[in-house]
Design a protein around this motif. Structure first.
Motif, PDB file in Angstrom:
ATOM      1  N   LYS A 209     -51.021  -1.291 -15.262  1.00 15.92           N
ATOM      2  CA  LYS A 209     -51.256  -2.390 -16.204  1.00 15.92           C
ATOM      3  C   LYS A 209     -52.387  -2.014 -17.169  1.00 15.92           C
ATOM      4  O   LYS A 209     -53.345  -1.336 -16.790  1.00 15.92           O
ATOM      5  CB  LYS A 209     -51.618  -3.674 -15.459  1.00 15.92           C
ATOM      6  N   TYR A 210     -52.254  -2.461 -18.376  1.00 15.42           N
ATOM      7  CA  TYR A 210     -53.280  -2.263 -19.400  1.00 15.42           C
ATOM      8  C   TYR A 210     -54.542  -3.033 -19.013  1.00 15.42           C
ATOM      9  O   TYR A 210     -54.477  -4.196 -18.591  1.00 15.42           O
ATOM     10  CB  TYR A 210     -52.730  -2.733 -20.747  1.00 15.42           C
ATOM     11  N   ASP A 211     -55.697  -2.389 -19.141  1.00 18.43           N
ATOM     12  CA  ASP A 211     -56.956  -2.979 -18.668  1.00 18.43           C
ATOM     13  C   ASP A 211     -57.315  -4.268 -19.388  1.00 18.43           C
ATOM     14  O   ASP A 211     -57.959  -5.147 -18.803  1.00 18.43           O
ATOM     15  CB  ASP A 211     -58.097  -1.972 -18.832  1.00 18.43           C
ATOM     16  N   ASN A 212     -56.933  -4.393 -20.664  1.00 20.99           N
ATOM     17  CA  ASN A 212     -57.354  -5.560 -21.442  1.00 20.99           C
ATOM     18  C   ASN A 212     -56.258  -6.611 -21.585  1.00 20.99           C
ATOM     19  O   ASN A 212     -56.218  -7.344 -22.575  1.00 20.99           O
ATOM     20  CB  ASN A 212     -57.849  -5.114 -22.822  1.00 20.99           C
ATOM     21  N   ASN A 213     -55.354  -6.658 -20.627  1.00 18.73           N
ATOM     22  CA  ASN A 213     -54.342  -7.724 -20.612  1.00 18.73           C
ATOM     23  C   ASN A 213     -55.011  -9.077 -20.488  1.00 18.73           C
ATOM     24  O   ASN A 213     -56.085  -9.189 -19.890  1.00 18.73           O
ATOM     25  CB  ASN A 213     -53.395  -7.517 -19.419  1.00 18.73           C
ATOM     26  N   PRO A 214     -54.369 -10.129 -21.012  1.00 17.16           N
ATOM     27  CA  PRO A 214     -53.107 -10.145 -21.762  1.00 17.16           C
ATOM     28  C   PRO A 214     -53.317  -9.723 -23.210  1.00 17.16           C
ATOM     29  O   PRO A 214     -54.414  -9.863 -23.757  1.00 17.16           O
ATOM     30  CB  PRO A 214     -52.676 -11.605 -21.668  1.00 17.16           C
ATOM     31  N   VAL A 215     -52.232  -9.230 -23.830  1.00 18.17           N
ATOM     32  CA  VAL A 215     -52.329  -8.753 -25.210  1.00 18.17           C
ATOM     33  C   VAL A 215     -51.914  -9.824 -26.216  1.00 18.17           C
ATOM     34  O   VAL A 215     -52.170  -9.687 -27.414  1.00 18.17           O
ATOM     35  CB  VAL A 215     -51.478  -7.480 -25.418  1.00 18.17           C
ATOM     36  N   LEU A 216     -51.247 -10.892 -25.731  1.00 15.77           N
ATOM     37  CA  LEU A 216     -50.829 -11.985 -26.612  1.00 15.77           C
ATOM     38  C   LEU A 216     -50.824 -13.280 -25.814  1.00 15.77           C
ATOM     39  O   LEU A 216     -50.361 -13.306 -24.680  1.00 15.77           O
ATOM     40  CB  LEU A 216     -49.431 -11.721 -27.182  1.00 15.77           C
ATOM     41  N   GLY A 217     -51.345 -14.322 -26.412  1.00 10.91           N
ATOM     42  CA  GLY A 217     -51.406 -15.618 -25.737  1.00 10.91           C
ATOM     43  C   GLY A 217     -52.680 -16.330 -26.138  1.00 10.91           C
ATOM     44  O   GLY A 217     -52.897 -16.615 -27.318  1.00 10.91           O
ATOM     45  N   GLY A 218     -53.529 -16.605 -25.147  1.00 12.43           N
ATOM     46  CA  GLY A 218     -54.815 -17.242 -25.446  1.00 12.43           C
ATOM     47  C   GLY A 218     -54.653 -18.550 -26.181  1.00 12.43           C
ATOM     48  O   GLY A 218     -53.968 -19.468 -25.713  1.00 12.43           O
ATOM     49  N   ASP A 219     -55.228 -18.640 -27.383  1.00 13.71           N
ATOM     50  CA  ASP A 219     -55.190 -19.880 -28.167  1.00 13.71           C
ATOM     51  C   ASP A 219     -53.784 -20.222 -28.658  1.00 13.71           C
ATOM     52  O   ASP A 219     -53.531 -21.352 -29.089  1.00 13.71           O
ATOM     53  CB  ASP A 219     -56.127 -19.772 -29.375  1.00 13.71           C
ATOM     54  N   LEU A 220     -52.868 -19.254 -28.612  1.00 18.36           N
ATOM     55  CA  LEU A 220     -51.494 -19.544 -29.044  1.00 18.36           C
ATOM     56  C   LEU A 220     -50.763 -20.438 -28.043  1.00 18.36           C
ATOM     57  O   LEU A 220     -49.715 -20.987 -28.351  1.00 18.36           O
ATOM     58  CB  LEU A 220     -50.708 -18.240 -29.222  1.00 18.36           C
ATOM     59  N   GLY A 221     -51.314 -20.575 -26.839  1.00 22.13           N
ATOM     60  CA  GLY A 221     -50.618 -21.327 -25.794  1.00 22.13           C
ATOM     61  C   GLY A 221     -49.620 -20.442 -25.085  1.00 22.13           C
ATOM     62  O   GLY A 221     -49.720 -19.207 -25.097  1.00 22.13           O
ATOM     63  N   THR A 222     -48.633 -21.041 -24.457  1.00 19.10           N
ATOM     64  CA  THR A 222     -47.662 -20.288 -23.682  1.00 19.10           C
ATOM     65  C   THR A 222     -46.755 -19.452 -24.575  1.00 19.10           C
ATOM     66  O   THR A 222     -46.070 -19.966 -25.446  1.00 19.10           O
ATOM     67  CB  THR A 222     -46.820 -21.230 -22.802  1.00 19.10           C
ATOM     68  N   CYS A 223     -46.778 -18.138 -24.320  1.00 15.34           N
ATOM     69  CA  CYS A 223     -45.909 -17.176 -24.994  1.00 15.34           C
ATOM     70  C   CYS A 223     -45.118 -16.456 -23.917  1.00 15.34           C
ATOM     71  O   CYS A 223     -45.698 -16.011 -22.924  1.00 15.34           O
ATOM     72  CB  CYS A 223     -46.732 -16.167 -25.790  1.00 15.34           C
ATOM     73  N   PHE A 224     -43.801 -16.315 -24.123  1.00 20.67           N
ATOM     74  CA  PHE A 224     -43.005 -15.753 -23.035  1.00 20.67           C
ATOM     75  C   PHE A 224     -41.751 -15.082 -23.575  1.00 20.67           C
ATOM     76  O   PHE A 224     -41.360 -15.255 -24.728  1.00 20.67           O
ATOM     77  CB  PHE A 224     -42.644 -16.840 -22.018  1.00 20.67           C
ATOM     78  N   ASP A 225     -41.128 -14.279 -22.729  1.00 25.02           N
ATOM     79  CA  ASP A 225     -39.809 -13.679 -22.935  1.00 25.02           C
ATOM     80  C   ASP A 225     -39.684 -13.018 -24.306  1.00 25.02           C
ATOM     81  O   ASP A 225     -39.180 -13.612 -25.270  1.00 25.02           O
ATOM     82  CB  ASP A 225     -38.716 -14.722 -22.727  1.00 25.02           C
ATOM     83  N   VAL A 226     -40.109 -11.756 -24.363  1.00 28.60           N
ATOM     84  CA  VAL A 226     -40.220 -11.040 -25.629  1.00 28.60           C
ATOM     85  C   VAL A 226     -39.069 -10.056 -25.837  1.00 28.60           C
ATOM     86  O   VAL A 226     -38.360  -9.678 -24.899  1.00 28.60           O
ATOM     87  CB  VAL A 226     -41.554 -10.271 -25.700  1.00 28.60           C
ATOM     88  N   SER A 227     -38.923  -9.631 -27.075  1.00 29.63           N
ATOM     89  CA  SER A 227     -38.021  -8.543 -27.464  1.00 29.63           C
ATOM     90  C   SER A 227     -38.764  -7.694 -28.484  1.00 29.63           C
ATOM     91  O   SER A 227     -39.483  -8.241 -29.337  1.00 29.63           O
ATOM     92  CB  SER A 227     -36.727  -9.093 -28.069  1.00 29.63           C
ATOM     93  N   LEU A 228     -38.635  -6.352 -28.394  1.00 32.07           N
ATOM     94  CA  LEU A 228     -39.394  -5.484 -29.275  1.00 32.07           C
ATOM     95  C   LEU A 228     -38.528  -4.409 -29.924  1.00 32.07           C
ATOM     96  O   LEU A 228     -37.496  -4.000 -29.371  1.00 32.07           O
ATOM     97  CB  LEU A 228     -40.522  -4.777 -28.510  1.00 32.07           C
ATOM     98  N   LEU A 229     -38.976  -3.984 -31.096  1.00 34.93           N
ATOM     99  CA  LEU A 229     -38.458  -2.792 -31.756  1.00 34.93           C
ATOM    100  C   LEU A 229     -39.655  -1.983 -32.239  1.00 34.93           C
ATOM    101  O   LEU A 229     -40.686  -2.557 -32.619  1.00 34.93           O
ATOM    102  CB  LEU A 229     -37.581  -3.164 -32.961  1.00 34.93           C
ATOM    103  N   LYS A 230     -39.495  -0.660 -32.235  1.00 33.55           N
ATOM    104  CA  LYS A 230     -40.503   0.184 -32.850  1.00 33.55           C
ATOM    105  C   LYS A 230     -39.875   0.843 -34.069  1.00 33.55           C
ATOM    106  O   LYS A 230     -38.867   1.549 -33.956  1.00 33.55           O
ATOM    107  CB  LYS A 230     -41.021   1.242 -31.879  1.00 33.55           C
ATOM    108  N   GLU A 231     -40.462   0.560 -35.234  1.00 35.53           N
ATOM    109  CA  GLU A 231     -39.968   1.122 -36.482  1.00 35.53           C
ATOM    110  C   GLU A 231     -41.070   1.949 -37.116  1.00 35.53           C
ATOM    111  O   GLU A 231     -42.116   1.430 -37.493  1.00 35.53           O
ATOM    112  CB  GLU A 231     -39.532   0.001 -37.429  1.00 35.53           C
ATOM    113  N   ARG A 232     -40.813   3.257 -37.202  1.00 32.97           N
ATOM    114  CA  ARG A 232     -41.809   4.187 -37.704  1.00 32.97           C
ATOM    115  C   ARG A 232     -43.092   4.029 -36.882  1.00 32.97           C
ATOM    116  O   ARG A 232     -43.082   4.286 -35.689  1.00 32.97           O
ATOM    117  CB  ARG A 232     -42.029   3.986 -39.206  1.00 32.97           C
ATOM    118  N   ASP A 233     -44.191   3.604 -37.461  1.00 33.64           N
ATOM    119  CA  ASP A 233     -45.461   3.502 -36.731  1.00 33.64           C
ATOM    120  C   ASP A 233     -45.830   2.052 -36.407  1.00 33.64           C
ATOM    121  O   ASP A 233     -47.006   1.738 -36.194  1.00 33.64           O
ATOM    122  CB  ASP A 233     -46.592   4.141 -37.552  1.00 33.64           C
TER     123      ASP A 233
END
Length: 862
Positions: free
Chosen positions: A571-595
């Motif tokens: 696990k990444y040491d500084n988890n979580p990477v998204l959430g906090g003040d945004l409230g509940t964030c869940f079930d993601v999908s990702l793409l990597k395009e170039r950089d």
């Protein structure tokens, strides 16, 4: 001198033979040990599932619980010690009490708590909590493997709970739990707040004599014979006329002072764990002084019994009545030797013994069961609260004191009576399992409930499945005999009388990080593990006795600390990477395009799907809403759980649309975008919906890939329950809109042999990589506890091979993903030769997004 060659060889030959002989013996010993290890296997948990199903069937009270009835066994399975014995009433009641404990787990926004009453009652504190029975609750639930519930409950009492509302032994109970979990960190963190609690109790209730004053109601034992004066009894005064008017005796009560001794003793031990020698000395002295006062002032030497006083003078007058609370000092090992004669009253029908349960006052007293018209009174009825205390005291007496008054046969008799009392005759004539408030010792009826039903009170069902006593701990520490200790010695001393039972067994006891089993088999034919009493630790037999006698063994070193990941993931040491003040964030999908990484995530506060971007996959930009809910349709009250692919320079999204309320459904829709930011739905209707039995009313969590080789879209989706679906199906499409479901659906289901995914599997992502389809998925031990695993298949449909080190991503012990790890999404980062896996972790109701990384391409299947 000429040496005879044959003579010279004889010593060598002898030594060789000797070596072979002992070598064979050692080898045989090792083989036998290996055989024992190979033959030892836990009892099958599902053997006992029928008990839970029976309790579910009997339950006529549809009260909201964190863990619903139909999920009760999945929640308990693998988390509780398994118990078997010849007395099926004792065995049945053991599982019944676990079933009822489960009903009282309650989740608030801040923490888990445990209730006493299932319905709200006006005298409770925050979240319907009451501190009076908290000692029983901690002792019971310390044997549940998952610790987060009681960790939260511990913190709750010193942050938001009304911990001084009733006298209690909470500090002792939390320390006793530590002896099972060995979680020193929690105790040390709570120490300052515990000290503050003790000091506040001293300030309010401690007298110049050094004893604590109280009234019986403050102990939860109202209308006791010792607690109210004669005019109360003669005039049949009501509850408000006694306690609000201040007519109850303000005396030095046995229970309160015993509790505060135990709390002081616990504080001294916790201070020692924290390395605070001064504090340890202060509370050790407080405990010592209080013990001397209890042993002297509250012991009636003429009648040979501990009694409460009816005043607070320098020479207090002790009540004339003997009450069951007089045995509480043995609960905490307070009495000095020579006071064991008090126990001669216990099994006497003029004293406390009744086949329907121990009475709270001696039956020979003229005020026994005096009529006061109230539904809660302690002048004689049998209260499971007090019976539990007495059975713990009996166990301590049999383990720690030299005496011949109370026997193991007596202990078993009282326990059997107590187990038998867990029944009630319902209005329709059926008899069901039950635990309530108090029992009429003459008839065995649940007296509080009877009185409230006769009066047709609005709260007449308040005591259903009442969580005010203990039973599980009595079986573990008393009957089976595991005696928790602070050192590295495992002590087992069963209180089953010799020649009474031919067998009993308790498996899956999590004790100080080891898995313990205690087995008794008189003939050796029941379990085929050998004759006598045996103690196994992590599958290895470490202790044995031909008779039912005390066994002490050294606990082996822990095999390792708890790791939150396996199979090379970190696990990444500084988890979580998204959430906090945004409230509940869940079930993601990702793409990597170039950089750049693009992440589409479910944003619960906005009921939408949002896009955020990142250079490194760890630090994310402000989100942009890509797809909103649509109240104009009957299936998109919420939109979430997306998957996005890029094809022909356009972005295609499949997402879950949900309708909530009674007619809740989940269906899958499709949307397209030219820039990946704003998506337009391709049609107002879903592209795929539940229409076969296993899908029930919900299909969701789509994962889609475009397969160039076949020229088709492939979708893996989850179906079943809407709260959390049950299994994974497969479908194909030529256009992404019209889908054909596979005839063998579901193509991936839970493996009942894997405890971590026993209940269900769901929310997968499938990656086609080097000739394999890799499925990253959620496995549910129960509907509330999820972790992440991986499997692979050559065709993405059949013959799935699970990773041997599953689950690869586990819940943390105390962190942001303590309660569940959900919905994985992976990308193989070729530039850095690593897998990156994002997932949503949950603590209580809040979900946030974290990251885990696997260095290297090989996932470790071979």
């Amino acid at each position: 001198m000429t040496i005879n060659k044959n003579m010279a060889l004889k010593p060598v030959l002898f030594l060789t033979v000797l070596s072979l002989f002992f070598g064979c013996k050692e080898e045989k010993k090792n083989q036998n040990e290996q055989k024992t290890l190979a033959e030892f296997s836990q009892m099958n948990p599902d053997t006992f599932k029928e008990y839970i199903e029976k309790f579910n069937t009997e339950d006529g009270y549809a009260m909201k619980s964190y863990v619903k009835n139909d999920k009760a066994w999945a929640w308990l399975r693998g988390q509780i010690p398994l118990f078997e014995c010849p007395d099926k009433t004792i065995e049945n009641t053991y599982y019944f009490r676990w079933w009822t404990l489960r009903k009282h787990i309650k989740k608030t926004k801040e923490s888990f708590v445990m209730t006493e009453f299932l319905p709200d009652v006006p005298w409770s504190g925050p979240a319907n909590t009451i501190v009076c029975p908290v000692g029983h609750q901690f002792n019971e639930f310390r044997w549940f493997h998952e610790t987060s519930y009681m960790d939260d409950y511990s913190n709750f009492w010193f942050e938001k709970g009304e911990v001084n509302r009733y006298s209690n032994w909470i500090l002792d109970a939390i320390y006793q739990r530590y002896l099972v979990t060995k979680d020193k960190e929690l105790l040390v963190a709570l120490l300052p707040k515990m000290v503050k609690f003790y000091e506040s109790f001293e300030e309010k209730y401690m007298t110049a004599q050094g004893l604590f004053w109280s009234i019986d109601n403050q102990e939860g034992m109202e209308f006791s014979i010792s607690g109210v004066p004669d005019e109360v009894k003669k005039n049949n005064l009501k509850h408000s006329q006694v306690y609000k008017a201040g007519l109850a005796h303000k005396g030095f009560r046995v229970a309160t002072n015993s509790y505060m001794y135990a709390n002081a003793k616990a504080l001294s031990k916790i201070a020692a764990l924290a390395g605070d020698e001064d504090l340890e000395s202060i509370y050790s002295n407080k405990a010592r002084q209080l013990r001397t006062l209890i042993d002297g002032t509250l012991w009636d030497d003429i009648h040979g019994f501990y009694k409460s006083s009816i005043n607070q003078t320098d020479n207090p007058s002790l009540s004339e009545v003997k009450e069951l609370s007089g045995y509480i000092p043995w609960y905490f090992n307070i009495p000095s030797g020579g006071k064991e004669k008090a126990w001669s009253e216990l099994m006497d029908s003029n004293g406390f013994y009744s086949p329907h349960g121990l009475t709270t006052a001696e039956q020979s007293h003229p005020n026994f069961m005096y009529d006061n018209g109230h539904m809660c009174f302690w002048n004689g009825p049998s209260w499971p609260f007090a019976t539990t205390q007495t059975l713990v005291s009996m166990a301590n007496l049999l383990n720690n004191y030299e005496q011949k008054i109370i026997s193991r046969e007596d202990y078993l008799q009282v326990l059997q009576d107590y187990a038998k009392s867990h029944k009630i005759m319902m209005e329709d004539g059926s008899e069901v399992d039950w635990i309530g408030e108090s029992i009429d010792p003459k008839t065995g009826e649940w007296i509080s409930r009877k009185i409230m039903y006769e009066k047709n009170r609005d709260d007449k069902d308040r005591g259903v499945h009442y969580n005010h006593s203990g039973y599980v701990d009595l079986i573990v520490t008393g009957l089976v005999g595991l005696r928790p200790r602070a050192d590295e010695i495992l002590e087992v001393n069963p209180l089953v009388p010799e020649d009474k039972w031919d067998y009993f067994r308790m498996d899956n006891i999590l004790y100080q990080g080891r898995n313990v089993a205690i087995v008794y088999d008189k003939t050796g034919e029941k379990y085929n593990l050998g004759k006598g009493l045996m103690v196994f630790v992590d599958g290895k037999k470490l202790g044995f006795s031909e008779q039912l006698a005390k066994i002490e063994v050294d606990l082996p070193a822990l095999s390792g600390t708890y790791e939150e990941t396996d199979a090379g993931w970190e696990k990444y040491d500084n988890n979580p990477v998204l959430g906090g003040d945004l409230g509940t964030c869940f079930d993601v999908s990702l793409l990597k395009e170039r950089d750049q990484f693009k992440m589409w995530f479910s944003w619960r506060p906005e009921k939408s799907i949002a896009l955020t971007e990142s250079i490194d996959g760890k630090n994310w930009n402000e989100p942009f809403i890509s797809l909103n809910e649509n109240s104009n349709t009957d299936w998109e009250e919420h939109v979430n759980r997306p998957v996005v692919i890029k094809k022909d320079n356009a972005y295609e999204m499949w997402y879950t649309g949900q309708r909530m309320g009674e007619d809740k459904t989940s269906k899958i829709g499709m949307a397209r975008s030219t820039d990946g930011k704003v998506f337009e739905k391709v049609q107002p209707e879903p592209v795929i919906h539940p229409d076969v039995p296993w899908e029930k009313n919900a299909i969701m969590c789509p994962h889609v890939i475009w397969d160039e080789s076949s020229g088709s879209y492939k979708m893996w989706y989850s179906g079943g329950e809407q709260y959390e679906p049950d299994a994974i199906g497969y479908a194909t499409s030529e256009d992404g809109i019209n889908w054909k479901k596979h005839p063998d659906n579901p193509i991936f289901q839970s493996d009942k042999n894997n405890a971590w995914e026993y209940e269900k599997v769901t929310a997968c992502q499938v990656v086609k990589h080097n000739g394999w389809y890799y499925m990253f998925y959620i496995g549910f031990h129960d509907v509330h506890w999820a972790q992440i695993g991986v499997a692979r298949s050559k065709d993405g449909i059949s013959e799935w091979e699970r990773h041997p080190q599953n689950p690869i991503i586990k819940t943390s012990k105390k962190g942001w993903d303590r309660d569940a790890c959900y919905k994985p999404y992976v990308i193989f980062d070729e530039e850095n030769n690593q897998w990156m896996l994002w997932y949503n972790g949950r603590k209580l109701s809040k979900e946030q997004i974290g990251l885990a990384v696997h260095k290297g391409e090989d996932l470790g299947f071979d």
